[in-house]
Design a protein around this motif. Structure first.
Motif, PDB file in Angstrom:
ATOM      1  N   LEU A 111      17.428  -3.344  35.619  1.00 38.62           N
ATOM      2  CA  LEU A 111      18.528  -4.310  35.848  1.00 38.62           C
ATOM      3  C   LEU A 111      19.088  -4.680  34.327  1.00 38.62           C
ATOM      4  CD1 LEU A 111      16.946  -7.127  38.393  1.00 38.62           C
ATOM      5  CD2 LEU A 111      19.078  -5.392  38.485  1.00 38.62           C
ATOM      6  N   ARG A 112      20.257  -4.782  34.247  1.00 36.33           N
ATOM      7  CA  ARG A 112      20.942  -4.901  33.033  1.00 36.33           C
ATOM      8  C   ARG A 112      22.049  -6.247  32.717  1.00 36.33           C
ATOM      9  NH1 ARG A 112      21.418   0.240  30.221  1.00 36.33           N
ATOM     10  NH2 ARG A 112      23.291  -0.696  29.026  1.00 36.33           N
ATOM     11  N   PRO A 113      21.123  -7.408  32.554  1.00 37.75           N
ATOM     12  CA  PRO A 113      22.137  -8.597  32.137  1.00 37.75           C
ATOM     13  C   PRO A 113      22.969  -8.326  30.950  1.00 37.75           C
ATOM     14  CG  PRO A 113      19.822  -9.100  31.509  1.00 37.75           C
ATOM     15  CD  PRO A 113      19.735  -7.487  32.290  1.00 37.75           C
ATOM     16  N   GLY A 114      24.042  -8.818  31.062  1.00 36.28           N
ATOM     17  CA  GLY A 114      25.109  -8.667  30.130  1.00 36.28           C
ATOM     18  C   GLY A 114      26.130  -9.803  29.819  1.00 36.28           C
ATOM     19  N   MET A 115      26.625  -9.730  28.548  1.00 40.64           N
ATOM     20  CA  MET A 115      27.908 -10.533  28.249  1.00 40.64           C
ATOM     21  C   MET A 115      27.755 -12.009  28.398  1.00 40.64           C
ATOM     22  SD  MET A 115      30.809  -8.056  30.027  1.00 40.64           S
ATOM     23  CE  MET A 115      32.059  -8.469  28.831  1.00 40.64           C
ATOM     24  N   THR A 116      26.725 -12.546  27.599  1.00 45.01           N
ATOM     25  CA  THR A 116      26.536 -14.024  27.507  1.00 45.01           C
ATOM     26  C   THR A 116      27.607 -14.959  27.140  1.00 45.01           C
ATOM     27  OG1 THR A 116      24.325 -13.597  26.835  1.00 45.01           O
ATOM     28  CG2 THR A 116      24.949 -15.678  26.382  1.00 45.01           C
ATOM     29  N   VAL A 117      27.819 -15.971  27.913  1.00 42.35           N
ATOM     30  CA  VAL A 117      28.921 -16.977  27.311  1.00 42.35           C
ATOM     31  C   VAL A 117      28.021 -18.366  27.378  1.00 42.35           C
ATOM     32  CG1 VAL A 117      31.185 -18.161  27.592  1.00 42.35           C
ATOM     33  CG2 VAL A 117      31.010 -15.623  27.734  1.00 42.35           C
ATOM     34  N   VAL A 118      28.322 -19.228  26.692  1.00 42.31           N
ATOM     35  CA  VAL A 118      27.724 -20.362  26.819  1.00 42.31           C
ATOM     36  C   VAL A 118      28.581 -21.695  26.762  1.00 42.31           C
ATOM     37  CG1 VAL A 118      25.377 -19.677  26.018  1.00 42.31           C
ATOM     38  CG2 VAL A 118      26.834 -21.003  24.580  1.00 42.31           C
TER      39      VAL A 118
ATOM     40  N   LEU B  23      25.044  -9.376  36.056  1.00 43.02           N
ATOM     41  CA  LEU B  23      23.743  -8.746  36.159  1.00 43.02           C
ATOM     42  C   LEU B  23      23.999  -7.370  36.927  1.00 43.02           C
ATOM     43  CD1 LEU B  23      20.438  -8.879  35.548  1.00 43.02           C
ATOM     44  CD2 LEU B  23      20.529  -9.922  38.014  1.00 43.02           C
ATOM     45  N   GLY B  24      23.917  -6.315  36.173  1.00 44.73           N
ATOM     46  CA  GLY B  24      24.262  -5.046  36.903  1.00 44.73           C
ATOM     47  C   GLY B  24      22.847  -4.220  36.634  1.00 44.73           C
ATOM     48  N   PRO B  25      22.993  -2.798  37.261  1.00 40.22           N
ATOM     49  CA  PRO B  25      23.903  -2.458  37.883  1.00 40.22           C
ATOM     50  C   PRO B  25      23.217  -2.609  39.441  1.00 40.22           C
ATOM     51  CG  PRO B  25      22.840  -0.664  37.343  1.00 40.22           C
ATOM     52  CD  PRO B  25      22.068  -1.963  36.843  1.00 40.22           C
ATOM     53  N   GLU B  26      24.573  -2.805  40.379  1.00 44.08           N
ATOM     54  CA  GLU B  26      24.254  -2.889  41.857  1.00 44.08           C
ATOM     55  C   GLU B  26      23.190  -4.080  42.163  1.00 44.08           C
ATOM     56  OE1 GLU B  26      26.185  -1.090  43.268  1.00 44.08           O
ATOM     57  OE2 GLU B  26      26.617   0.690  41.959  1.00 44.08           O
ATOM     58  N   ALA B  27      23.113  -5.075  41.491  1.00 42.14           N
ATOM     59  CA  ALA B  27      22.004  -6.076  41.584  1.00 42.14           C
ATOM     60  C   ALA B  27      22.194  -6.915  42.818  1.00 42.14           C
ATOM     61  CB  ALA B  27      21.971  -6.923  40.308  1.00 42.14           C
ATOM     62  N   LEU B  28      23.310  -6.719  43.695  1.00 46.37           N
ATOM     63  CA  LEU B  28      23.443  -7.214  44.867  1.00 46.37           C
ATOM     64  C   LEU B  28      24.351  -6.223  45.674  1.00 46.37           C
ATOM     65  CD1 LEU B  28      23.196 -10.277  45.919  1.00 46.37           C
ATOM     66  CD2 LEU B  28      25.489 -10.408  45.486  1.00 46.37           C
ATOM     67  N   PRO B  29      23.818  -6.029  46.888  1.00 43.19           N
ATOM     68  CA  PRO B  29      24.410  -5.051  47.919  1.00 43.19           C
ATOM     69  C   PRO B  29      26.044  -5.581  47.833  1.00 43.19           C
ATOM     70  CG  PRO B  29      22.564  -5.610  48.780  1.00 43.19           C
ATOM     71  CD  PRO B  29      22.642  -6.480  47.708  1.00 43.19           C
TER      72      PRO B  29
END
Ligand SMILES: *[C@@H]1O[C@H](CO)[C@@H](O)[C@H](O)[C@H]1NC(C)=O
Ligand SMILES: *[C@@H]1O[C@H](CO)[C@@H](O)[C@H](O)[C@H]1NC(C)=O
Ligand SMILES: *[C@@H]1O[C@H](CO)[C@@H](O)[C@H](O)[C@H]1NC(C)=O
Ligand SMILES: *[C@@H]1O[C@H](CO)[C@@H](O)[C@H](O)[C@H]1NC(C)=O
Ligand SMILES: *[C@@H]1O[C@H](CO)[C@@H](O)[C@H](O)[C@H]1NC(C)=O
Ligand SMILES: *[C@@H]1O[C@H](CO)[C@@H](O)[C@H](O)[C@H]1NC(C)=O
Ligand SMILES: *[C@@H]1O[C@H](CO)[C@@H](O)[C@H](O)[C@H]1NC(C)=O
Ligand SMILES: *[C@@H]1O[C@H](CO)[C@@H](O)[C@H](O)[C@H]1NC(C)=O
Ligand SMILES: *[C@@H]1O[C@H](CO)[C@@H](O)[C@H](O)[C@H]1NC(C)=O
Ligand SMILES: *[C@@H]1O[C@H](CO)[C@@H](O)[C@H](O)[C@H]1NC(C)=O
Ligand SMILES: *[C@@H]1O[C@H](CO)[C@@H](O)[C@H](O)[C@H]1NC(C)=O
Ligand SMILES: *[C@@H]1O[C@H](CO)[C@@H](O)[C@H](O)[C@H]1NC(C)=O
Length: 395
Positions: free
Chosen positions: A235-242, A256-262
């Motif tokens: 899994l590749r979490p990316g692109m934080t914004v707070v 959250l990629g890739p294909e983390a949800l159908p």
């Protein structure tokens, strides 16, 4: 000297006598930048915007920056003095190819950098050959260098820029699992420190994770701290914004990629914490609106006090032209999808305006779009305006 102080005095008295600033009426699809026809590449991407309001200004001056691919490499900085309706180039930040930029106005002094200093950061990359005309870094393999989160500062509201420090370094840009670059910086401040968040592929236990580092002087940076790590290596979490919400808590959005949800390649997730430095063990939520829509990729989040007693959390993503709103401080059952009448773009950025019912959206073009432009438009938060102004620490 004498003439100068006299001129300053005259200017100051004019400012005092001037009528209060009136923002333009709500606008949509105003063009900030269109790549000139003689440029080899007509790709723009990753626009970022910041309102200069940290010294209690209410005059709606904004700066924006975005990625372009002209013959020479630099980051353009555009300025608007009319709330985002019209824009002109103000300056250029040089230092290699500066990808995935971000702008931030310091709300307090940090080291030798006074409140009101403008910070710029980006992923700074150097090339072996020429940049591919579509800006398709992942297929080029033409990078000799590392990826670098560099910090630049402007002490004169964006006219001149100096390199300040390199917060972090990773391997060459390559989004294959096993490669070790870093990406996508975002800046905030917390507890007297500047915090830089980024996507981090350097940890051999995780294809990618989200990390942050802090600095009390902008020159030296503390250790790498996890914000989001997954047990599943791939899994590749990316692109934080707070963003800080009106209840004092902080929200962190990410893809959250890739294909983390159908059916959703890079579903947007979020976490809520009491500290900007402690997201690692906070509960993780999938962002799903009440109509079942899951926003996809490149999220951006702001909170505004407008829209009701809890204010409104506003999330944009990289797929939908709509925005996702939440008037219950991010309660996972309370997201609604609302139309904007504007285009969608990769990592569209948001800015709450001094009239906190108004959110400015800056659109830098679609992911890997070969012919794009940078545009801006406004969105009006449903419900009442609040008397408190958002985002400014001005008291
Ligand atoms: C870019 O290069 C082309 C020729 O390849 C030239 O016509 C054009 O003027 C250059 N543009 C800039 C902005 O340097
Ligand atoms: C880059 O492009 C220019 C013209 O567009 C060309 O003159 C130059 O040789 C190229 N550089 C490399 C390393 O290919
Ligand atoms: C960019 O590179 C990826 C991976 O090689 C490829 O799938 C995609 O088609 C390319 N896109 C463009 C616009 O060249
Ligand atoms: C890499 O750079 C070389 C030299 O500029 C160029 O000929 C080649 O097309 C580039 N490769 C890609 C995939 O962009
Ligand atoms: C990208 O990283 C992968 C994994 O480490 C590696 O196999 C591949 O050769 C790299 N690609 C380039 C263009 O360097
Ligand atoms: C781990 O994540 C990858 C990428 O989404 C997925 O293909 C794989 O099925 C996941 N593995 C497990 C054990 O869940
Ligand atoms: C999260 O929990 C782990 C395991 O207990 C701990 O090592 C880590 O320091 C915690 N992270 C934070 C930010 O508190
Ligand atoms: C404010 O949020 C709380 C939950 O935190 C919720 O119960 C309440 O209905 C919300 N108020 C409004 C006006 O949305
Ligand atoms: C703004 O531009 C987008 C994308 O081109 C388009 O879909 C939308 O209809 C435009 N909105 C207005 C109000 O013109
Ligand atoms: C909020 O900003 C507006 C200008 O848009 C200003 O008139 C108003 O006084 C500000 N309100 C507060 C509470 O600071
Ligand atoms: C704020 O903007 C909204 C939407 O345009 C408008 O209805 C409202 O009158 C504005 N408030 C002020 C104080 O200007
Ligand atoms: C890019 O798109 C604009 C319309 O948005 C069009 O006028 C222009 O011809 C296009 N340029 C290229 C090089 O395709």
């Amino acid at each position: 000297m004498r003439f100068r102080s006299l001129a300053t005095l005259v200017a100051a008295s004019f400012a005092l006598l001037a009528a209060p600033y009136t923002p333009p009426p709500i606008f949509t699809n105003t063009t900030i930048f269109l790549p000139p026809s003689d440029w080899k590449s007509h790709a723009t991407q990753c626009a970022r915007v910041t309102l200069l309001n940290q010294a209690c200004e209410t005059d709606n001056v904004l700066l924006t920056t975005f990625t372009i691919n002209p013959n020479d490499t630099y980051l353009p900085v555009y300025k608007s003095v009319d709330g985002g309706l019209t824009w002109a180039e103000l300056s250029r930040i040089h230092g290699g190819f500066l990808m995935q930029p971000f702008l931030y106005e310091l709300p307090m002094q940090v080291g030798n950098y006074l409140r009101g200093t403008i910070l710029a950061t980006a992923n700074v990359i150097k090339f072996k050959g020429n940049f591919s005309s579509t800006g398709n870094f992942s297929s080029s393999g033409n990078f000799s260098s590392t990826t670098n989160i560099d910090i630049y500062a402007s002490k004169d509201k964006g006219e001149n820029w100096d390199f300040v420090s390199r917060a972090a370094t990773g391997g060459a840009p390559n989004s294959t699992n096993g490669a070790d670059p870093i990406w996508e910086p975002f800046i905030s401040t917390y507890d007297g420190q500047v915090v830089v968040y980024y996507s981090d592929s350097r940890d051999p236990l995780h294809a990618q994770k989200l990390s942050h580092q802090t600095s009390g002087n902008l020159l030296t940076w503390g250790p790498v701290v996890n914000d989001v790590v997954n047990a599943n290596y791939s899994l590749r979490p990316g692109m934080t914004v707070v963003a800080q919400m009106g209840n004092g808590k902080y929200i962190l959005t990410y893809e959250l990629g890739p294909e983390a949800l159908p059916g959703s390649r890079y579903p947007v997730h979020y976490r809520i914490a009491d500290s900007l430095l402690e997201f690692e063990n906070a509960t993780d939520f999938l962002l799903k609106s009440q109509d079942g829509t899951v926003p996809n990729s490149a999220p951006y989040v702001v909170w505004t006090p407008a829209g009701g007693s809890n204010g409104t959390v506003v999330v944009s993503d990289g797929k939908y032209s709509e925005l996702f709103l939440n008037t219950e401080y991010g309660d996972p059952g309370a997201w609604s999808k609302v139309s904007t009448g504007l285009g969608s773009s990769y990592s569209r950025s948001l800015q709450v305006m001094p009239n906190n019912s108004v959110v400015l959206m800056v659109d830098g073009g679609l992911y890997r779009g070969a012919n794009t432009s940078v545009t801006a438009g406004e969105f009006v938060i449903p419900g009442p305006q609040s008397v408190a102004n958002a985002t400014s620490t001005c008291k």
